[in-house]
Design an enzyme around this catalytic site. Structure first.
Site, PDB file in Angstrom:
ATOM      1  N   GLN A 264       0.826  -1.207   0.000  1.00 36.57           N
ATOM      2  CA  GLN A 264       0.000   0.000   0.000  1.00 36.57           C
ATOM      3  C   GLN A 264       0.858   1.254   0.000  1.00 36.57           C
ATOM      4  O   GLN A 264       1.970   1.236   0.549  1.00 36.57           O
ATOM      5  CB  GLN A 264      -0.869  -0.003   1.255  1.00 36.57           C
ATOM      6  CG  GLN A 264      -2.168  -0.766   1.037  1.00 36.57           C
ATOM      7  CD  GLN A 264      -3.160  -0.468   2.132  1.00 36.57           C
ATOM      8  OE1 GLN A 264      -2.777  -0.300   3.284  1.00 36.57           O
ATOM      9  NE2 GLN A 264      -4.421  -0.385   1.774  1.00 36.57           N
ATOM     10  N   HIS A 265       0.310   2.321  -0.574  1.00 32.03           N
ATOM     11  CA  HIS A 265       0.940   3.648  -0.562  1.00 32.03           C
ATOM     12  C   HIS A 265       2.334   3.647  -1.183  1.00 32.03           C
ATOM     13  O   HIS A 265       3.194   4.420  -0.783  1.00 32.03           O
ATOM     14  CB  HIS A 265       1.004   4.223   0.867  1.00 32.03           C
ATOM     15  CG  HIS A 265      -0.255   4.012   1.638  1.00 32.03           C
ATOM     16  ND1 HIS A 265      -1.477   4.500   1.199  1.00 32.03           N
ATOM     17  CD2 HIS A 265      -0.506   3.332   2.783  1.00 32.03           C
ATOM     18  CE1 HIS A 265      -2.420   4.144   2.057  1.00 32.03           C
ATOM     19  NE2 HIS A 265      -1.862   3.418   3.017  1.00 32.03           N
ATOM     20  N   ARG A 266       2.567   2.736  -2.129  1.00 31.78           N
ATOM     21  CA  ARG A 266       3.862   2.643  -2.828  1.00 31.78           C
ATOM     22  C   ARG A 266       5.015   2.271  -1.911  1.00 31.78           C
ATOM     23  O   ARG A 266       6.173   2.464  -2.257  1.00 31.78           O
ATOM     24  CB  ARG A 266       4.200   3.959  -3.556  1.00 31.78           C
ATOM     25  CG  ARG A 266       3.126   4.445  -4.500  1.00 31.78           C
ATOM     26  CD  ARG A 266       3.257   3.734  -5.838  1.00 31.78           C
ATOM     27  NE  ARG A 266       1.946   3.637  -6.451  1.00 31.78           N
ATOM     28  CZ  ARG A 266       1.575   4.247  -7.564  1.00 31.78           C
ATOM     29  NH1 ARG A 266       2.416   4.967  -8.217  1.00 31.78           N
ATOM     30  NH2 ARG A 266       0.359   4.088  -8.042  1.00 31.78           N
ATOM     31  N   LEU A 267       4.683   1.781  -0.700  1.00 31.04           N
ATOM     32  CA  LEU A 267       5.774   1.353   0.194  1.00 31.04           C
ATOM     33  C   LEU A 267       6.107  -0.100  -0.138  1.00 31.04           C
ATOM     34  O   LEU A 267       5.991  -1.007   0.694  1.00 31.04           O
ATOM     35  CB  LEU A 267       5.361   1.537   1.666  1.00 31.04           C
ATOM     36  CG  LEU A 267       5.146   3.002   2.054  1.00 31.04           C
ATOM     37  CD1 LEU A 267       4.681   3.117   3.496  1.00 31.04           C
ATOM     38  CD2 LEU A 267       6.444   3.797   1.857  1.00 31.04           C
ATOM     39  N   ASN A 268       6.486  -0.284  -1.387  1.00 31.96           N
ATOM     40  CA  ASN A 268       6.674  -1.634  -1.910  1.00 31.96           C
ATOM     41  C   ASN A 268       7.867  -2.317  -1.247  1.00 31.96           C
ATOM     42  O   ASN A 268       8.747  -1.669  -0.702  1.00 31.96           O
ATOM     43  CB  ASN A 268       6.893  -1.552  -3.424  1.00 31.96           C
ATOM     44  CG  ASN A 268       5.789  -0.768  -4.092  1.00 31.96           C
ATOM     45  OD1 ASN A 268       4.627  -0.983  -3.791  1.00 31.96           O
ATOM     46  ND2 ASN A 268       6.146   0.165  -4.959  1.00 31.96           N
TER      47      ASN A 268
END
Ligand SMILES: Cc1cc2nc3c(=O)[nH]c(=O)nc-3n(C[C@H](O)[C@H](O)[C@H](O)COP(=O)(O)O)c2cc1C
Length: 195
Positions: free
Chosen positions: A172-176
């Site tokens: 989520q939220h590009r916190l890959n």
């Protein structure tokens, strides 16, 4: 040599993508550097993965094969957007031609028309018309009628022997999540990377 954890992770992703209904889970991008330093990329199909590396098949006279002859260091990308979480695998390494026996073994499993196509095509060269391609397939059909189609000498596999592998998972939220493996002095080292 890939270690057990890398191999199991890669095979697990391919298997999950297959079970999820991906028609071509082994579709992968191959980036090469040409003799003149120019980069090009195209899709191929991953056909085998084991501790030695990742294998694909192609025409040894193609543009990619010419590039590999000049610069065997290549990069691969696989991506499964429908997996939960979506995943990407990046691989860098050296491409080596497979031995004739391994290429023969895979060629013999191909559909007959694909085998004839490998004889008829001159991959990456100028094709004056579709009719010519069809005529060339027809010629080979007659030539090999009633018998097996042997592997053309100009067609075979490459094994990519990795020295970098990265597994990427969408969060989520590009916190890959990025799990990066580097082969250093013969040992695989694992670390996380910022997304
Ligand atoms: C999903 C997909 C899979 C492909 N698989 C292969 C393959 O396994 N081998 C191959 O030579 N070309 C394959 N192709 C065609 C290549 O992308 C490319 O057009 C061809 O290999 C010529 O590339 P080159 O001129 O850079 O050598 C595939 C294309 C797509 C879209």
């Amino acid at each position: 040599m890939l270690n057990r954890e890398i191999l199991d992770t890669l095979r697990g992703l391919l298997e999950r993508a297959r079970r999820d209904g991906d028609p071509e889970p082994g579709a992968m991008n191959v980036a090469t550097v040409g003799k003149d330093g120019r980069i090009s990329a195209r899709m191929v199909l991953l056909k085998q993965v084991d501790e030695r590396g990742l294998t694909f098949f192609t025409d040894y006279r193609s543009e990619k094969a010419e590039a590999i002859a000049a610069h065997p260091q290549i990069a691969l990308t696989l991506h499964w957007k429908h997996l939960k979480p979506a995943a990407q695998v990046r691989v860098e390494g050296m491409a080596e031609k497979l031995g004739a026996e391994e290429s023969d073994a895979y060629f013999s499993t191909r559909a007959r028309l694909a085998q004839l196509g490998a004889w008829a095509s001159e991959q990456s060269r100028t094709l004056p018309s579709r009719e010519l391609l069809e005529r060339r397939v027809g010629e080979r059909e007659r030539e090999f009628e009633g018998g097996e189609v042997p592997r053309p000498p100009h067609w075979g596999g490459y094994r990519v022997i990795p020295d970098v592998v990265e597994f990427w998972y969408a969060h989520q939220h590009r916190l890959n999540e990025r799990v990066r493996w580097d082969l250093i002095a013969g040992e695989w080292k694992k670390r996380l990377l910022y997304p």
